[in-house]
Design an enzyme around this catalytic site. Structure first.
Site, PDB file in Angstrom:
ATOM      1  N   SER A 281      -1.292  -0.258  -6.524  1.00 15.70           N
ATOM      2  CA  SER A 281      -0.353   0.738  -5.994  1.00 15.70           C
ATOM      3  C   SER A 281       0.860   0.783  -6.912  1.00 15.70           C
ATOM      4  CB  SER A 281       0.067   0.326  -4.591  1.00 15.70           C
ATOM      5  OG  SER A 281       1.355   0.822  -4.294  1.00 15.70           O
ATOM      6  N   LYS A 287      -1.046  -4.654  -3.418  1.00 20.56           N
ATOM      7  CA  LYS A 287      -2.237  -3.871  -3.060  1.00 20.56           C
ATOM      8  C   LYS A 287      -3.391  -3.982  -4.029  1.00 20.56           C
ATOM      9  CE  LYS A 287      -1.905  -0.730   0.113  1.00 20.56           C
ATOM     10  NZ  LYS A 287      -3.095  -0.315   0.641  1.00 20.56           N
TER      11      LYS A 287
END
Ligand code: ARG
Length: 460
Positions: A281, A287
Site C-alpha cells: 500500500s 499491508k
C-alpha cells in the site's frame, strides 16, 4: 489491385471511399495476426488449383515463391501493414502483385475472402485451443501437487460460508481439478466443429471450378469440408463456443480467486500468499494485498463482455456474410489474450502460497461441524429415523451453545442425559479426522477416496 495502387474494385466504384470509414473499418491491425494461417491456406489453395489443372505448375510455383517471401518479410518485420489495404488478405494479395506481377491475380481463383477469412480464423483457433489446453494441463498438475501434500489437512467445508462439515483440503483442491478438467474438455469438444474446413465455399454459393475440397482439408489438417456453403460463410457458432468455453474457465478462475482472497484475509488466515503475489500500500506500511487474485476475480468480465458482444452481433443477422462479422477476430483475440494471461497468473498463485494447517484445523473446531456425524450415528446405532436423529442432535447443539461448549467437549454423561440409549463409543464421532475419513461414499472426502482420485487424475 494493380501495381498503381488502385483498389481492386476501382473499375467499378469510381469514387473514393470515405476516409473516416476506411480508417475505422480497416481490420489489418487486428487480423495481421493471421498472416501465417493466411499464407498456409493460400499455398494449399494454389496447390489444389494446380492439381485440378485450374492453374499451371509455373504460376503455382511463382505464387508460392511470392507468398514465402512475404512470410519472411513479415517475420523479419520488414513488411509494412497499411490500413488502407483493409485486411490481411488484401494486404498480402497486393504485396504478391508487387512481387510477381499479374500472375498474382490467379491466387483468388475459386475463392472469396468470405471463405478465406474463415479458414485462417479456424486454423488460428485450433492452434490457440491447443495452447490453452496445454497450459490448463499445467494448472491441473499444480493443483494435484497441492492435493498430494494436503490429504490429511483438515479444514471446514462451507455452505453459505458457514462451517458445514469437515473436509480434507486436498478434497477441496480436487474440486478445482474437476472444474479445470471440464474447461479443458470443453475446448477439446469444440474441435469437432472447428475441424470442418470452410475453404472452397466461395462468397456463399460454392464455385463452378472443379476444385478438390478434400485436398485442402487434408493439407491444412482439417477433418472434413463443411457441407453447406451458405452456412459456412454465415456461421460463427464456433466463435461463440470458444467464447463460452473461455467464459466458463474465467469464471472458475474468478471463483477460486475469491475463495483465496477470503482465506488469505485477516479474518480467516487459512492460507498465506508469498511476497511475489502480493502488492503493498502507498500509505499503510504493514499491508500485503492480494492484488493478483483480485485481478483474476475481475478479469472474467472481459470474457463475459466479449461473449455478449458476439451474441449481439449475430442476433437477427441474415445469412450470409456481412461486415458486422468482422469484429469476431478482435473479440476472440482479446478473450484469448486475457484468458491465457489469467491462467498464467493463476499458475503462479498456485505455486506461491502456503497452507496454514493449524488455522484450518482451529476453524474446523468451531461451529459444531460434526453435528451431522452425530445424527448419522443415531440412525446407524439406534436405528432411529434420520429426522428424529436430526432433532435430538439439534437439541445437543442448543445445549452446547447455551453452555459455551463444543460438541467434542461433551462428556458421555451429558450426552446420555439428552439421549438415554446412546453408547459410550459416540465420543469418537466428534473427532474431525474420523469424520472426514468416514465419508467413504464414492467421490466423498475420505482419505482413501482422495488417494484413489489423485491416482486417477494422474493417469488421465
Ligand atoms: N476482413 C473481413 C472479415 O474479417 C474478411 C471478409 C470480407 N468479406 C467481404 N465480403 N467484405 O470479415
Amino acid at each position: 489491385m494493380d501495381k498503381k495502387n488502385k483498389s481492386i474494385w476501382g473499375t467499378r466504384i469510381k469514387g473514393k471511399t470515405s476516409s473516416i470509414f476506411q480508417k475505422v473499418s480497416s481490420s489489418i491491425e487486428i487480423d495481421k495476426r493471421l498472416f501465417k494461417e493466411d499464407i498456409l491456406a493460400s499455398i494449399a489453395h494454389v496447390e489444389m488449383l494446380n492439381k485440378q489443372k485450374i492453374i499451371s505448375f509455373k504460376i503455382k510455383n511463382k505464387i508460392i515463391w511470392g507468398l514465402n517471401k512475404i512470410q519472411n518479410q513479415i517475420i523479419k518485420k520488414k513488411y509494412v501493414f497499411n490500413y488502407q489495404d483493409e485486411d490481411i488478405h488484401m494486404s498480402i494479395e497486393k504485396k504478391l502483385f508487387e512481387l510477381i506481377g499479374e500472375d498474382a491475380g490467379y491466387i483468388h481463383t475459386a475463392r472469396s475472402r468470405n471463405d478465406q477469412v474463415l479458414v485462417d480464423f479456424k486454423m488460428w483457433m485450433i492452434n490457440s485451443n491447443n495452447k490453452l489446453i496445454k497450459i490448463l494441463d499445467q494448472t491441473i498438475n499444480n493443483f494435484l501437487k497441492i492435493a498430494e501434500k494436503n490429504i490429511y489437512t483438515i479444514m471446514p467445508g462451507f455452505t453459505h460460508l458457514k462451517n458445514a462439515q469437515p473436509i480434507s483440503f486436498a478434497h477441496y483442491i480436487l474440486a478445482y481439478v474437476e472444474m479445470f478438467s471440464r474447461d479443458r474438455q470443453r475446448l477439446k469438444n469444440n474441435f469437432t466443429n472447428l475441424k470442418e474446413n470452410p475453404l472452397g465455399s466461395g462468397a456463399l454459393s460454392g464455385t463452378s471450378f472443379n476444385i478438390d475440397r478434400n485436398f485442402t482439408t487434408k493439407k491444412l489438417g482439417f477433418k472434413v469440408p463443411t457441407s453447406n456453403s451458405i452456412d459456412t460463410v454465415s456461421n460463427r457458432d464456433f466463435v461463440l463456443d470458444f467464447l463460452f468455453a473461455s467464459s466458463v474457465c474465467a469464471m472458475h478462475i474468478s471463483r477460486l480467486a475469491e475463495e483465496f482472497i477470503i482465506w488469505n484475509s485477516d479474518g480467516f488466515r487459512l492460507i498465506t500468499l508469498n511476497d511475489n503475489i502480493v502488492t503493498g500500500s502507498s500509505i499503510m506500511p504493514q499491508k500485503k494485498n492480494p492484488d493478483p487474485l483480485e485481478f483474476l476475480r475481475g478479469k472474467v468480465s472481459n470474457s463475459y463482455g466479449n461473449l455478449f458482444s458476439m451474441m449481439t452481433i449475430l442476433k437477427g443477422l441474415p445469412l450470409s456474410y456481412f461486415k458486422d462479422l468482422q469484429d469476431d477476430k478482435k473479440i476472440v483475440f482479446d478473450t484469448f489474450d486475457n484468458l491465457i494471461d489469467s491462467i498464467k497468473v493463476l499458475n503462479e498463485v498456485l505455486k506461491n502460497f502456503s497452507v496454514n494447517k493449524n488455522e484450518m484445523l482451529n476453524l474446523a473446531k468451531r461451529g459444531h461441524i460434526t453435528a451431522t456425524d452425530l445424527a448419522d450415528y443415531l440412525v446407524k446405532n439406534l436405528n432411529y429415523p434420520f429426522r428424529k436423529s436430526y432433532q435430538i442432535t439439534a437439541k445437543v447443539v442448543n445445549y452446547c451453545e447455551k453452555n459455551k461448549k463444543n460438541l467434542s467437549d461433551l462428556s458421555y454423561k451429558e450426552l446420555k442425559v439428552m439421549e438415554p440409549n446412546i453408547k459410550e463409543d459416540v465420543i469418537k464421532i466428534f473427532d474431525l479426522n474420523n469424520s472426514v475419513n468416514s465419508k467413504k461414499s464414492y467421490a466423498g472426502t475420505s482419505f482413501e477416496n482422495i488417494k484413489k482420485m489423485i491416482k486417477k487424475y494422474k493417469n488421465a
